[in-house]
Design a protein around this motif. Structure first.
Motif, PDB file in Angstrom:
ATOM      1  N   LEU A  36       1.839  -0.935   6.352  1.00  0.00           N
ATOM      2  CA  LEU A  36       2.023  -0.509   4.973  1.00  0.00           C
ATOM      3  C   LEU A  36       1.619  -1.575   3.965  1.00  0.00           C
ATOM      4  CD1 LEU A  36       5.376   1.470   5.121  1.00  0.00           C
ATOM      5  CD2 LEU A  36       3.061   2.192   5.624  1.00  0.00           C
ATOM      6  N   ASN A  56       0.850  -1.186   0.000  1.00  0.00           N
ATOM      7  CA  ASN A  56       0.000   0.000   0.000  1.00  0.00           C
ATOM      8  C   ASN A  56       0.886   1.236   0.000  1.00  0.00           C
ATOM      9  OD1 ASN A  56      -1.799   2.038   0.385  1.00  0.00           O
ATOM     10  ND2 ASN A  56      -3.023   0.931   1.915  1.00  0.00           N
ATOM     11  N   MET A  62       1.234  13.542   0.103  1.00  0.00           N
ATOM     12  CA  MET A  62       0.611  13.321   1.411  1.00  0.00           C
ATOM     13  C   MET A  62       0.073  11.912   1.561  1.00  0.00           C
ATOM     14  SD  MET A  62      -1.664  16.703   1.530  1.00  0.00           S
ATOM     15  CE  MET A  62      -2.548  16.226   2.970  1.00  0.00           C
ATOM     16  N   GLY A  63       0.163  11.121   0.501  1.00  0.00           N
ATOM     17  CA  GLY A  63      -0.363   9.770   0.594  1.00  0.00           C
ATOM     18  C   GLY A  63      -1.801   9.671   0.115  1.00  0.00           C
ATOM     19  N   TYR A 111       0.268   4.202  -0.666  1.00  0.00           N
ATOM     20  CA  TYR A 111      -0.321   5.427  -0.089  1.00  0.00           C
ATOM     21  C   TYR A 111      -0.071   5.472   1.413  1.00  0.00           C
ATOM     22  CZ  TYR A 111      -2.511   4.823  -4.570  1.00  0.00           C
ATOM     23  OH  TYR A 111      -2.706   4.608  -5.891  1.00  0.00           O
ATOM     24  N   ALA A 112      -0.152   4.299   2.067  1.00  0.00           N
ATOM     25  CA  ALA A 112       0.156   4.245   3.493  1.00  0.00           C
ATOM     26  C   ALA A 112       1.622   4.592   3.721  1.00  0.00           C
ATOM     27  CB  ALA A 112      -0.161   2.853   4.035  1.00  0.00           C
ATOM     28  N   LEU A 113       2.490   4.157   2.815  1.00  0.00           N
ATOM     29  CA  LEU A 113       3.911   4.515   2.910  1.00  0.00           C
ATOM     30  C   LEU A 113       4.089   6.021   2.851  1.00  0.00           C
ATOM     31  CD1 LEU A 113       7.020   3.769   2.702  1.00  0.00           C
ATOM     32  CD2 LEU A 113       6.704   3.984   0.236  1.00  0.00           C
ATOM     33  N   ARG A 114       3.431   6.658   1.875  1.00  0.00           N
ATOM     34  CA  ARG A 114       3.612   8.108   1.703  1.00  0.00           C
ATOM     35  C   ARG A 114       3.044   8.877   2.884  1.00  0.00           C
ATOM     36  NH1 ARG A 114       1.583   7.627  -3.875  1.00  0.00           N
ATOM     37  NH2 ARG A 114       3.333   6.856  -5.106  1.00  0.00           N
ATOM     38  N   LYS A 115       2.065   8.310   3.558  1.00  0.00           N
ATOM     39  CA  LYS A 115       1.525   8.996   4.738  1.00  0.00           C
ATOM     40  C   LYS A 115       2.568   9.064   5.847  1.00  0.00           C
ATOM     41  CE  LYS A 115      -3.429   8.745   4.340  1.00  0.00           C
ATOM     42  NZ  LYS A 115      -3.928   7.572   3.614  1.00  0.00           N
TER      43      LYS A 115
END
Lengths: 254, 289, 308
Positions: free
Chosen positions: C13, A81, B178-179, A83-87
């Motif tokens: 993640l 995921n 920002m994800g 997107y979870a990494l980028r968060k």
């Protein structure tokens, strides 16, 4: 310092745009809760390095990343995921980007996307992040104005507040002071010194003195190559191995 | 110090002449049409009343009003929009936010250009073959509206794509950083800021759809109906076809009647267009970043 | 201690949450919508071919279809399907329209893009845009009720419906579109071309003719092509203003019949599946292919411009 936990471990990294190599790094360690400086002239691969860490290469068809980037014990290229990494990774770009939403919504966006709906909780997050980004006092009475119409310096602090709202473990700053007045730059630098207690900060800059003020350790990139990594002070006391590093720090090119 | 030479002066007067000449030609393009509009207003205007707009044609369409046609046009437009706006916006979102420059994207663009370029009568044949006969909708509002919707799809696509691309890429980068997922970025930041541009396109499509005649002739519009449509599988009258009918097909129509029908239709279309132009100007004047 | 925390992160993640699935869902949905444009254009071709295809095997004769001017599909004893007269009708009307519209719209585009300034430019652009919005059936009505008596009076001819009337109406219809596209092409010429030429002392009209027009050449050609496509495909206005009688014209006052108008006028009277019905769909295939070709060429011409 020796034996400090490692947040980011980069090994055998090669970044290409189509067939041109933008950056090659054999090995680079970034430690937990340090401010790590990256200096080097334009086109040396600094921004590409940041983009590889949070996998922004997926938005650029010609960009290709090979090798290993290990973040908190996890191989970023294998994260399911992304997107979870980028968060977990906050980013601040060279030019401030206030999204065309209200100041409040700019900061509340990330928590909202993560599913926070409770108004008092959001209020609390917005206030806390704006305070930590040293912007609260200036905007607390007009939180519902457009964030994209703030001054450049305010927008850059808004960007930082937004990054903080993600509660990141790693904060990437890409030449944040390029479009910001000196006073704001100093204020943001003070913010960063506070932030490193809670997270790891990677500071890319072309202001050599900025890394001297802020970072414990620094890497020097040149023409897509990691020339040297070391204690920041060593860069300025001449205890560096490579002549090119010395020349750059002393302002002979760049 | 700088004296105007003979050559300079000559060039200058030639330039003036050329400029005036081109201005006159441009006006020649516009003046006849303004004249024609004046004639429409002059001949058709006096006949238009509340009663004309809201009563049915009588005496074999030689008298009475235009209500069934007006209502029919509105129905056709609404049903066409319900189908084509979501599809058009989604297509534009795909092209602007997802697609990279591949052969498939080029093919899609070519298809859109051709959807806009294929003659309206060919769209009519398609509507007849696909919706009336193959899908079994019969000659109905549904079949006619689908035909119109497909025909005017490019209007929405082009307007939406333009307004999406006017949203600076930095906003997307900031959101992705920002994800936010691509979709979250589109929904929270890109689409809201493109909304007024999309609306401009939709109004433009309304104006196009309302004026089309050929695509609905064989798919759902009737020359004359003694009753109003009860559902989308009924036939309907329409303003555009009504103008065609009263000006060519019905004997003994008083001279001013077609002018009035034409005036109402043109007003409908031009008001929509003007609204879209004003909205666009307003949006451009608004500073959001 | 640290490794515990790291494991926690890594599990986090690797979890695909609802946002991840929604993103995939919409990505697929948008992709399908995007591809639907291709699907639609293919189905247009498919359905008109499906309805008209068997005509090729039954009554189609290449010689008759393209070389005969006898379009008598309703004849009981000997139906013929020659489109020569119809094609010439379309060509003459479109040709006449272009004769008027090309110079006018190029001049208008040049004036708006290069000579007009500020307010005048904005007003002209809005007017041109509104012109382009007038529905074709209204143009047809204008030709029928305003142009027709005008032509009869001016030229002392018995009927005012024909190539002249249709050509003027079609020209007025095509001009705004051509003007807009041509103006876009001129606007796309970078300002530094103009500035460089002006710095050499060239006057505005010299800059326009020697620098801007050559640089925008491809876009202008595309504008003309799209205008031709528009004229070729126009239905209602031509039906109402051309006189609609099958004729090999010898003068601009002659009445003609166009391919598009033939379909519009006759389709309502044919039985589904009859030979006449199929013949009309065959005309549709022809119209589709020709406009497709025109649009394709225009697109290639414009792309060539951009690469340049």
């Amino acid at each position: 310092m020796v034996g400090a936990a490692i947040e980011l471990l980069v090994q055998d990294l090669t970044i290409r745009y189509d067939n041109d190599i933008a950056l090659r790094v054999d090995k680079l360690e970034i430690r937990k809760n340090e401010i790590f400086g990256i200096i080097g002239p334009a086109g040396s691969g600094k921004t590409s390095f940041l983009n590889a860490i949070n996998r922004m290469d997926e938005f650029n068809d010609s960009m290709n990343v090979q090798g290993s980037i290990n973040f908190g014990g996890l191989e970023v290229s294998r994260v399911k995921n992304v997107y979870a990494l980028r968060k977990k990774i906050g980013v601040v770009f060279p030019l401030p980007v206030g999204l065309p939403l209200s100041i409040y919504e700019n900061v509340a966006l990330s928590p909202r996307l993560s599913g926070v709906k409770d108004k008092t909780k959001l209020d609390e997050i917005v206030e806390r992040c704006l305070i930590r980004a040293a912007l609260w006092e200036e905007v607390k009475d007009r939180l519902h104005q457009l964030g994209s119409l703030l001054s450049g310096g305010q927008q850059q602090r808004l960007t930082i507040a937004r990054a903080l709202s993600q509660e990141p473990k790693l904060l990437l700053l890409d030449e944040f002071s390029i479009a910001v007045d000196p006073v704001t730059t100093m204020r943001i630098e003070d913010v960063l010194k506070e932030l490193k207690k809670e997270m790891t900060v990677v500071l890319v800059t072309n202001l050599v003195q900025q890394v001297r003020r802020l970072s414990e350790r620094t890497a020097f990139f040149l023409n897509g190559e990691l020339v040297e990594v070391g204690e920041t002070e060593d860069f300025f006391t001449g205890v560096v191995e490579d002549q090119r590093t010395r020349d750059y720090v002393e302002g002979r090119f760049g | 110090m700088f004296q105007s030479t003979e050559l300079n002066r000559r060039n200058h007067s030639v330039q003036k002449l050329v400029s005036i000449l081109f201005g006159v030609v441009t006006c020649l393009l516009i003046v006849p049409v303004l004249t024609i509009m004046t004639v429409l207003v002059y001949k058709g205007g006096p006949n238009i009343s509340f009663e004309f707009l809201f009563s049915a044609p009588t005496n074999g369409m030689t008298a009475g009003g235009i209500f069934p046609a007006l209502l029919g046009t509105i129905l056709l437009v609404v049903v066409a929009l319900i189908f084509s706006v979501p599809l058009g916006v989604a297509t534009a979102v795909y092209l602007s936010e997802y697609a990279s420059d591949t052969w498939l994207t080029r093919l899609i663009n070519l298809a859109i250009i051709n959807l806009a370029g294929v003659p309206s009568i060919v769209h009519a044949l398609f509507g007849l073959g696909a919706f009336v006969i193959f899908a079994g909708f019969g000659t109905s509002i549904l079949a006619a509206s689908l035909t119109l919707g497909i025909m005017t799809l490019p209007v929405v696509i082009v307007a939406t794509r333009e307004s999406l691309q006017a949203v600076p890429p930095e906003f997307r980068m900031a959101c992705w950083g920002m994800g936010a997922t691509r979709w979250q970025t589109i929904r929270k930041v890109v689409l809201p800021n493109a909304m007024s541009g999309i609306l401009t396109g939709v109004i433009l499509e309304v104006s196009r759809t309302a004026g089309e005649t050929a695509p609905i002739m064989f798919t759902g519009a009737a020359f004359f109906l003694p009753f109003l449509p009860q559902g989308i599988l009924d036939q309907t009258m329409a303003m555009s076809l009504h103008l065609f009918v009263v000006s060519t097909q019905v004997p003994g129509v008083p001279e001013t009647l077609p002018y009035s029908v034409a005036l109402v239709l043109v007003s409908l279309v031009l008001i929509m267009n003007a609204a879209s132009i004003i909205l666009r100007a307003y949006v451009r004047g608004q500073k959001k970043w | 201690m640290n490794s515990d925390k790291n494991i926690l992160v890594s599990q986090d993640l690797d979890v695909k949450d609802s946002a991840w699935y929604w993103d995939k869902f919409f990505q697929i949905l948008m992709f399908i919508s995007g591809v639907s444009a291709i699907f639609l254009i293919v189905s247009i071709f498919f359905f008109i071919t499906k309805e008209g295809f068997s005509f090729f095997f039954e009554s189609f004769s290449f010689r008759e279809f393209f070389l005969s001017s006898a379009w008598r599909p309703t004849s009981l004893s000997n139906p013929t399907h020659g489109i020569l007269a119809l094609a010439i009708g379309t060509a003459s009307v479109t040709g006449f329209a272009m004769l008027l519209a090309v110079p006018f719209s190029l001049c208008a585009a040049i004036f708006i893009s290069e000579f007009a300034s500020g307010r005048v430019r904005e007003i002209l652009k809005v007017l041109i845009e509104l012109l382009a919005a007038i529905p074709s059936v209204v143009w047809g009505f204008i030709g029928l009720s305003i142009m027709n008596p005008l032509i009869i009076d001016l030229f002392d001819v018995p009927v005012g419906l024909g190539i002249l009337n249709s050509g003027i109406i079609l020209g007025l219809m095509a001009a705004p579109i051509m003007t807009t596209i041509a103006e876009d092409a001129l606007k796309a010429v970078p300002d530094h071309y103009r500035e460089a030429a002006e710095a050499l002392g060239a006057t505005k009209w010299q800059v326009t003719f020697k620098v801007v027009l050559p640089a925008a050449k491809n876009g202008l050609v595309a504008a003309i092509l799209l205008g031709v496509g528009r004229g070729f495909g126009e239905t209602m206005a031509v039906l109402m203003t051309s006189g609609h009688s099958i004729n090999l014209p010898t003068s601009p006052f002659d009445s003609v019949r166009a391919l598009t108008a033939t379909i519009a006028a006759e389709l309502g009277e044919t039985a589904v599946g009859s030979e006449h019905y199929k013949a009309l769909f065959t005309l549709g295939i022809l119209l589709f292919l020709v406009t497709f070709a025109i649009n394709l060429i225009a697109d290639i011409v414009v792309k060539g411009n951009k690469r340049h």
